[in-house]
Design an enzyme around this catalytic site. Structure first.
Site, PDB file in Angstrom:
ATOM      1  N   ASP A 134      37.154  42.999  37.912  1.00 12.23           N
ATOM      2  CA  ASP A 134      37.169  41.928  38.665  1.00 12.23           C
ATOM      3  C   ASP A 134      36.577  40.632  38.081  1.00 12.23           C
ATOM      4  O   ASP A 134      36.070  39.624  38.732  1.00 12.23           O
ATOM      5  CB  ASP A 134      36.540  42.089  40.214  1.00 12.23           C
ATOM      6  N   LYS A 150      40.119  38.987  34.268  1.00 12.33           N
ATOM      7  CA  LYS A 150      40.984  39.335  33.007  1.00 12.33           C
ATOM      8  C   LYS A 150      42.255  38.472  33.398  1.00 12.33           C
ATOM      9  O   LYS A 150      43.113  38.226  32.167  1.00 12.33           O
ATOM     10  CB  LYS A 150      41.018  40.883  32.865  1.00 12.33           C
ATOM     11  N   GLY A 205      43.694  44.929  40.286  1.00 13.86           N
ATOM     12  CA  GLY A 205      44.266  43.825  41.128  1.00 13.86           C
ATOM     13  C   GLY A 205      43.981  42.560  40.278  1.00 13.86           C
ATOM     14  O   GLY A 205      42.993  42.084  40.384  1.00 13.86           O
ATOM     15  N   HIS A 206      45.013  42.092  39.513  1.00 15.21           N
ATOM     16  CA  HIS A 206      44.863  41.071  38.509  1.00 15.21           C
ATOM     17  C   HIS A 206      45.493  39.753  39.188  1.00 15.21           C
ATOM     18  O   HIS A 206      46.664  39.647  39.683  1.00 15.21           O
ATOM     19  CB  HIS A 206      45.421  41.333  37.092  1.00 15.21           C
ATOM     20  N   GLN A 252      40.190  47.168  35.105  1.00 14.94           N
ATOM     21  CA  GLN A 252      38.639  47.561  35.513  1.00 14.94           C
ATOM     22  C   GLN A 252      37.729  47.031  34.477  1.00 14.94           C
ATOM     23  O   GLN A 252      38.053  45.878  33.863  1.00 14.94           O
ATOM     24  CB  GLN A 252      38.718  49.104  35.804  1.00 14.94           C
TER      25      GLN A 252
END
Ligand code: IMP
Length: 442
Positions: free
Chosen positions: A13, A16, A40-41, A224
């Site tokens: 988080d 990225k 979750g990007h 991650q």
């Protein structure tokens, strides 16, 4: 443009997605090499917000091929949903995405097992995203996994599920309250997934080799973060893949030397979701302030993230593990308004000073952070477009981070939009980033 790796430097988080989206137009290929729907990007531009889980963050750019490598765990149901949503919002995913035929598949049974195991562990649970990552990675390592290529072969699916059941899994699943799968039913589901995904599936290892031979430029997108790495992270509170630069070679079938430059993405503070040690965690109102100011709620699960101060000891460890050439410091604007900005410069363990993270995970819980306090600033910095426009106190924080991590700051993010990005001169040789790019996206 030399090949570049963008790696999470903390517990995920870190932002990225924004960094990859920003740099993607300078590359021919953006390739993911590990993780799966646990990621979750978030990408924000032109007032729109997109949350990506499997799909690389280069997908918004015309002329950039996005690759899901063999190292990912693909949940076909969720991937199809993700593709459909992007497509309905005008992103031509089918043209721009290639999915490895060798990637392993997360089946519904893996999600159910993930949930059931976490429930069994109660307070000692890992706090997974419940996306089936651990059980699917376990099946892969135990050699009864299902791969994307198998989805197109009903007999292959039937025999993979039968092997799994014959290995004693059915008893274990029943014991956990999960119904063992019916091989024919899974084969039917697989056929329907295959009809949606097949046009985008490819031998991505050969694709990557051809790209390297042709001198096409590649951005490797990590998911991650370093401290969640299966080998080097805070085991067992980790994910089931190699999140460091070391994962690139195995997760895409490229030689390690294919990576020329590596940038680590670090929040200006630290967050963590799920259980596990977190030496610089801030309890109470101050932690709550960071959570609210930084909207620290999971993109994938909506869970509130634990918040803490920047940990330069762990960050320096990440610099070494990944061989980082530069730091991308994100959410720097969230520090605005703090009287003091704290940076952890060492730990104390049983009265001894430590300058490195301990090798044994059991020692983590006894670490006491040693802080250096720097004066904060009150001026909003979201509109700054160069590091020179930042208040002196803010520049001093960046300088200290660079010195303590032993790595220069290559990028500073002062807001979610693409334009809120500052590039200290000379580190990331990518040429000028136009102030307001139209974005080749939808
Ligand atoms: P899993 O990857 O779902 O098995 O979860 C294992 C650990 O990694 C848990 O602590 C999760 O919260 C964490 N994790 C997995 N994916 C992400 C991510 O994308 N961001 C932050 N934490 C993650």
């Amino acid at each position: 443009m030399p090949n570049l790796a963008i790696i999470g430097g903390q517990w995920g988080d870190e932002g990225k997605g924004k960094v990859v989206d920003l740099l993607a137009p300078r590359f021919d290929i953006v390739a993911r090499f590990q993780g799966g729907p646990n990621a979750g990007h978030t990408v924000v531009f032109d007032g729109q917000t997109f949350a990506l889980h499997h799909v690389p963050s280069g997908i918004f750019h015309d002329g950039v091929l996005s690759v899901i490598g063999n190292g990912l765990l693909v949940d076909p149901e969720r991937l199809i949903r993700e593709i459909d949503e992007l497509t309905s919002r005008g992103v031509p995913v089918a043209e721009r995405l290639r999915i490895s035929l060798a990637a392993h598949v997360i089946l519904p049974l893996h999600r159910e097992l993930d949930e059931a195991i976490e429930a069994r562990w109660g307070t000692g649970a890992i706090g997974t995203t419940k996306r089936g990552i651990g059980p699917a990675a376990g099946a892969k390592a135990q050699r009864f996994g299902v791969r994307v290529a198998d989805l197109g072969r009903p007999d292959g699916i039937r025999s993979a599920i039968s092997r799994l059941l014959a290995s004693g899994f059915d008893g274990w699943m029943r014991e956990l309250g999960v119904a063992p799968p019916d091989p024919d039913e899974v084969a039917g589901q697989a056929a329907s997934w295959w009809s949606s995904l097949a046009p985008m599936c490819a031998g991505t290892t050969a694709l990557m080799h051809d790209a390297l031979d042709d001198g096409r430029s590649i951005l490797f997108e990590g998911a991650q973060g370093t401290l969640l790495d299966l080998e080097q992270g805070t085991y067992p509170f980790v994910t089931s893949s190699n999140t460091t630069t070391a994962g690139i070679a195995v997760g895409l079938g490229v030689p390690p030397r294919a990576v020329s430059t590596s940038i680590g993405v670090f929040k200006a503070y630290v967050t963590r979701v799920g259980g596990g040690p977190f030496p610089t965690e801030i309890e109470g109102a101050e932690g709550e302030r960071l959570r609210e100011a930084g909207s620290e709620y999971g993109t994938t699960t909506g869970r509130p993230r634990r918040c803490g101060w920047f940990d330069a000891v762990a960050a320096r460890h990440a610099v070494r593990l990944n061989g980082l050439d530069g730091l991308a410091v994100t959410k720097f604007d969230i520090l605005t308004g703090l009287d003091l900005v704290r940076i952890c410069v060492a730990y104390e363990l049983d009265g001894r000073r430590l300058d490195r993270v301990p090798e044994a995970a059991r020692d983590y819980d006894r670490l006491v952070p040693v802080y250096e306090d720097l004066p904060g600033w009150s001026e909003p910095i979201g509109d700054a477009r160069s590091v020179h426009e930042l208040p002196a106190a803010a520049r001093r924080v960046l300088d200290r981070i660079a010195v303590l991590c032993g790595c220069p700051v290559a990028l500073v993010s002062v807001g979610p939009d693409r334009r809120a990005s500052l590039f200290p001169e000379g580190v990331l040789k990518i040429g000028a980033i136009p102030d307001a790019r139209p974005g080749s996206a939808p």
